[in-house]
Design an enzyme around this catalytic site. Sequence first.
Site, short mmCIF file in Angstrom:
data_model
loop_
_atom_site.label_atom_id
_atom_site.label_comp_id
_atom_site.label_asym_id
_atom_site.label_seq_id
_atom_site.Cartn_x
_atom_site.Cartn_y
_atom_site.Cartn_z
N SER A 131 0.65 -1.47 -0.11
CA SER A 131 0.16 -0.07 0.37
C SER A 131 1.18 1.22 -0.17
O SER A 131 2.03 1.18 0.73
CB SER A 131 -0.57 0.00 1.50
OG SER A 131 -1.36 1.23 1.21
N TYR A 144 -2.38 0.23 10.78
CA TYR A 144 -2.57 -0.39 9.32
C TYR A 144 -1.04 -0.43 8.33
O TYR A 144 -0.35 -0.85 7.72
CB TYR A 144 -3.36 0.02 8.44
CG TYR A 144 -4.02 0.03 6.96
CD1 TYR A 144 -3.82 -1.21 6.81
CD2 TYR A 144 -3.35 0.56 5.61
CE1 TYR A 144 -4.69 -2.24 5.31
CE2 TYR A 144 -3.50 0.50 4.38
CZ TYR A 144 -3.93 -0.91 3.94
OH TYR A 144 -4.18 -1.69 2.82
N1 LIG Z 1 -8.52 -0.68 -1.79
C1 LIG Z 1 -7.82 0.38 -1.45
O1 LIG Z 1 -7.56 0.90 -0.94
C2 LIG Z 1 -6.32 -1.05 -0.90
C3 LIG Z 1 -5.11 0.34 -1.34
C4 LIG Z 1 -3.55 -0.17 -1.28
C5 LIG Z 1 -3.79 -1.25 -1.17
N2 LIG Z 1 -4.67 -1.78 -0.45
C6 LIG Z 1 -4.33 -3.68 0.04
O2 LIG Z 1 -4.82 -4.74 -0.94
C7 LIG Z 1 -5.48 -5.55 -0.86
C8 LIG Z 1 -6.58 -6.07 -1.12
O3 LIG Z 1 -7.00 -4.99 -0.89
P1 LIG Z 1 -9.08 -4.84 -1.30
O4 LIG Z 1 -9.09 -4.05 -0.89
O5 LIG Z 1 -9.10 -5.90 -2.80
O6 LIG Z 1 -9.35 -5.67 -0.03
P2 LIG Z 1 -11.42 -6.39 -0.27
O7 LIG Z 1 -12.12 -5.73 -1.41
O8 LIG Z 1 -11.97 -6.10 1.13
O9 LIG Z 1 -11.18 -7.50 0.00
C9 LIG Z 1 -9.83 -7.99 1.37
C10 LIG Z 1 -9.72 -9.59 0.33
O10 LIG Z 1 -9.19 -10.31 1.49
C11 LIG Z 1 -9.59 -11.69 2.71
N3 LIG Z 1 -9.40 -11.63 3.57
C12 LIG Z 1 -9.13 -11.00 4.71
N4 LIG Z 1 -9.18 -11.94 5.97
C13 LIG Z 1 -8.56 -12.59 5.50
C14 LIG Z 1 -8.13 -13.94 6.41
N5 LIG Z 1 -8.28 -14.15 8.04
N6 LIG Z 1 -8.50 -14.88 5.49
C15 LIG Z 1 -8.60 -15.28 4.24
N7 LIG Z 1 -8.45 -14.52 3.25
C16 LIG Z 1 -8.97 -13.32 3.76
C17 LIG Z 1 -10.84 -11.42 2.34
O11 LIG Z 1 -11.19 -12.49 1.22
P3 LIG Z 1 -12.95 -12.78 2.05
O12 LIG Z 1 -14.53 -12.19 1.18
O13 LIG Z 1 -13.15 -14.22 2.72
O14 LIG Z 1 -13.56 -11.35 3.51
C18 LIG Z 1 -10.77 -10.20 0.31
O15 LIG Z 1 -10.83 -11.38 -0.51
C19 LIG Z 1 -4.63 -5.58 0.93
O16 LIG Z 1 -4.15 -6.47 1.27
C20 LIG Z 1 -5.22 -4.26 1.29
O17 LIG Z 1 -4.18 -4.00 1.81
C21 LIG Z 1 -5.74 -1.92 -1.00
#
Ligand SMILES: NC(=O)c1ccc[n+]([C@@H]2O[C@H](COP(=O)([O-])OP(=O)(O)OC[C@H]3O[C@@H](n4cnc5c(N)ncnc54)[C@H](OP(=O)(O)O)[C@@H]3O)[C@@H](O)[C@H]2O)c1
Length: 230
Positions: A131, A144
């Site tokens: 991130s 975070y």
């Molecule tokens: N969105 C942003 O603005 C942003 C920016 C920078 C970095 N990121 C990073 O990008 C990555 C993906 O984020 P996203 O935005 O795609 O988030 P998201 O749509 O909320 O997806 C999160 C994913 O993590 C999985 N997960 C969470 N806890 C888990 C566990 N205990 N076991 C297995 N799976 C688990 C969830 O699975 P379930 O379906 O089972 O809940 C889901 O598939 C993260 O690492 C986040 O920190 C996001």
Amino acid sequence: MPDLRPLALVTGASGGIGGAVARALAPGYDVLLGGRDAAALQDLATDLPGARPWPVDLTDTTALAEAAAGIMRLDVLVHSAGVGLFGTVAETPAGTWRQQFDVNVVAVAELTRLLLPALRTAGGHVVLINSGAGLSALPGFASYSASKFALRAFADALREEETGTGVRVTSVHPGRTATDMQRGVAARFGEDFQPERYLRPESVAGAVLLAVTAPPDAALTDLVLRPTAS
Ligand SMILES: NC(=O)c1ccc[n+]([C@@H]2O[C@H](COP(=O)([O-])OP(=O)(O)OC[C@H]3O[C@@H](n4cnc5c(N)ncnc54)[C@H](OP(=O)(O)O)[C@@H]3O)[C@@H](O)[C@H]2O)c1
């Protein structure tokens, strides 16, 4: 007839960025789709030839070891699963810190450890969805950001340790991306959710594809993406 398609595992494939990464990899890889909701993963797999669900709670160490046990050769491991728990230091209790680090750091380290033999066999690639918060910290982002700083340190150490084994390691640092997690961030800080101002998950997936398709003499170690609109 041996299976000639390379294998990728994408954690967080049920989420916004991980789903886009899985779709971007699917034309060239058989993709294991990580997440906890087996039915949602099956729906996603239906659209992607060669993809199959890989449902496991990454914080369940026993279940994780069982899920990883059958993987003998792995070309790409994308760690996209993550949680975003926000709040000031004053309002963040120990349990929140532990939960954040458990998913964002400890599970990543454990899954990587379990799969390193398979990655070495393939000369594989580990991609960590970090991130912008893994490069600088903002108010309300302490736990975070700390987890993402730790994730960057993990990636840097792993890269050095695996030099010479053929395993490459890339940290991808997206800014705000239009997913459910970002919807939660906006709600947490009393902002409107404005997807048109954020990165598209497909753009982050494009960076992952760029990293894993780099020629073998080159390692893209860190990729930083910022939305052009903000
Ligand atoms: N969105 C942003 O603005 C942003 C920016 C920078 C970095 N990121 C990073 O990008 C990555 C993906 O984020 P996203 O935005 O795609 O988030 P998201 O749509 O909320 O997806 C999160 C994913 O993590 C999985 N997960 C969470 N806890 C888990 C566990 N205990 N076991 C297995 N799976 C688990 C969830 O699975 P379930 O379906 O089972 O809940 C889901 O598939 C993260 O690492 C986040 O920190 C996001």
